[in-house]
Write a protein that holds these residues in place. Structure first.
Motif, short mmCIF file in Angstrom:
data_model
loop_
_atom_site.label_atom_id
_atom_site.label_comp_id
_atom_site.label_asym_id
_atom_site.label_seq_id
_atom_site.Cartn_x
_atom_site.Cartn_y
_atom_site.Cartn_z
N ASP A 156 -2.60 -2.52 -3.34
CA ASP A 156 -4.00 -1.62 -2.99
C ASP A 156 -3.94 -0.31 -3.70
OD1 ASP A 156 -4.79 -3.27 -1.18
OD2 ASP A 156 -3.80 -2.55 0.71
N ARG A 157 -4.97 0.20 -3.67
CA ARG A 157 -5.16 1.79 -4.39
C ARG A 157 -3.85 2.59 -4.08
NH1 ARG A 157 -10.34 4.55 -5.35
NH2 ARG A 157 -11.85 2.97 -5.56
N THR A 158 -3.50 2.70 -2.99
CA THR A 158 -2.33 3.54 -2.74
C THR A 158 -0.96 3.02 -2.97
OG1 THR A 158 -2.31 2.67 -0.47
CG2 THR A 158 -3.48 4.83 -0.87
N GLN A 198 -4.58 -2.73 -7.85
CA GLN A 198 -5.92 -1.99 -7.62
C GLN A 198 -5.11 -0.25 -7.64
OE1 GLN A 198 -7.26 -3.24 -3.58
NE2 GLN A 198 -9.25 -3.27 -4.69
N GLY A 199 -3.90 -0.63 -7.46
CA GLY A 199 -3.06 0.68 -7.70
C GLY A 199 -2.18 0.82 -8.81
N LYS A 200 -0.89 0.95 -8.69
CA LYS A 200 0.09 0.99 -9.93
C LYS A 200 1.03 -0.11 -10.08
CE LYS A 200 -1.12 5.70 -11.04
NZ LYS A 200 -0.60 7.24 -11.24
N GLN A 228 2.16 1.35 -5.18
CA GLN A 228 2.97 1.63 -6.22
C GLN A 228 3.92 0.52 -6.29
OE1 GLN A 228 4.55 5.11 -8.23
NE2 GLN A 228 2.68 6.39 -7.38
N ASN A 243 0.84 -1.25 0.08
CA ASN A 243 0.00 0.14 0.00
C ASN A 243 0.81 1.50 -0.08
OD1 ASN A 243 0.96 -0.05 2.67
ND2 ASN A 243 -1.12 -0.91 3.34
N THR A 251 -9.77 0.67 -10.69
CA THR A 251 -8.55 1.69 -10.19
C THR A 251 -7.15 1.45 -10.80
OG1 THR A 251 -8.49 0.83 -7.94
CG2 THR A 251 -9.91 2.74 -8.29
#
Ligand SMILES: [Zn+2]
Lengths: 139, 137
Positions: free
Chosen positions: B61-63, B78-80, B65, B44, B96
């Protein structure tokens, strides 16, 4: 008296039959369903469906593309590209949305995203930062 | 060790099969002697390593990378992620998520809104599958 239409006929006013082998450039306004063999370019704002057993060699630009058969060429869809379990695709793929079923085989460059089909440009770059080692999930 | 307390994993370095304890977190490959990570990861924050390899799963996670090549069982983005991905199972990019790099996996799932960019090898690739469909003239 109006003949009742099956959903397939309504969606695909043009059908290239299983015995047909077509070579050239095709442009359609509505949906196309390919059951035979097609070599060339296809352009349609509607849906192109390549049925199981059908083969397409060439580039496609369409609204939505569904592949149940075999394709060698580049596919570009403004909407969705669906690769079903029997799909085989070698070529580049550019689409807003991609759906791949288990069993589908695909090899090629792939750009998926809502702006991909419109522009085809690269996505914005991610930040560069210091290095950190990943930590496992605490149990 | 009792048979039901072990599970087979494939080495992320040499592909060799190893039987490992259900609760083991790492093991040395009996074929290439390199260390194998068996744990799942949830990312995350920002992570950048030379190679991110585990016989388990990775959730970004979304946060999160991740800037790194990845070898993994299942990957959920979900993130990058920026880096080439080799998965033994499934690669999933949620609405996302963003994955930039070459992807090799038996199965890929991209939710609406999810973005991927790279060279893909998806599915089991039997020999000559293409030649059967498109015979050489
Ligand atoms: Zn090994």
């Amino acid at each position: 008296m109006a003949e009742p239409q099956t959903p397939a006929r309504g969606d695909f006013p043009t059908i290239i039959g299983p015995d047909a082998a077509f070579k050239g450039e095709l442009k359609f306004e509505k949906g196309v369903r390919l059951l035979g063999r097609l070599e060339g370019l296809v352009e349609s704002p509607g849906q192109l469906e390549i049925a199981e057993g059908a083969t397409l060699e060439g580039d496609v630009k369409a609204g939505n593309i569904r592949v149940d058969g075999s394709v060698k060429g580049n596919l570009r869809a403004s909407g969705k590209i669906q690769l079903s379990a029997s799909a085989k695709l070698e070529g580049d793929l550019t689409t807003a949305r991609l759906e791949v079923a288990e069993g589908a085989v695909f090899i090629g460059k792939c750009v998926v995203g809502s702006d991909a089909a419109a522009k085809g440009g690269p996505a914005p770059r991610m930040d560069d930062a210091a290095k950190h080692a990943p930590q496992p999930v605490k149990k | 060790m009792e048979p039901d307390s072990t599970r087979p994993v494939l080495c992320t370095h040499c592909n060799g099969e190893n039987l490992v304890g259900k609760r083991a977190m790492s093991v040395f490959c009996r074929h290439c002697r390199k260390r194998l990570i068996l744990e799942d990861y949830r990312i995350n924050t920002y992570h950048s390593v030379r190679l991110f390899a585990t016989c388990g799963d990775i959730y970004v996670d979304r946060t999160g990378q991740v800037i790194s090549p990845i070898r993994v069982r299942n990957l959920t983005v979900q993130g990058k992620v920026k880096g080439d991905v080799e998965a033994r199972g499934r690669v999933e990019v949620t609405g996302t998520g963003e994955l930039r790099g070459d992807i090799t996996a038996p199965l890929i799932r991209v939710e609406e809104g999810g973005r991927i960019e790279g060279f893909c090898r998806i599915g089991a690739l039997p020999d000559n599958w293409l030649r059967a469909a498109f015979p050489v003239k």
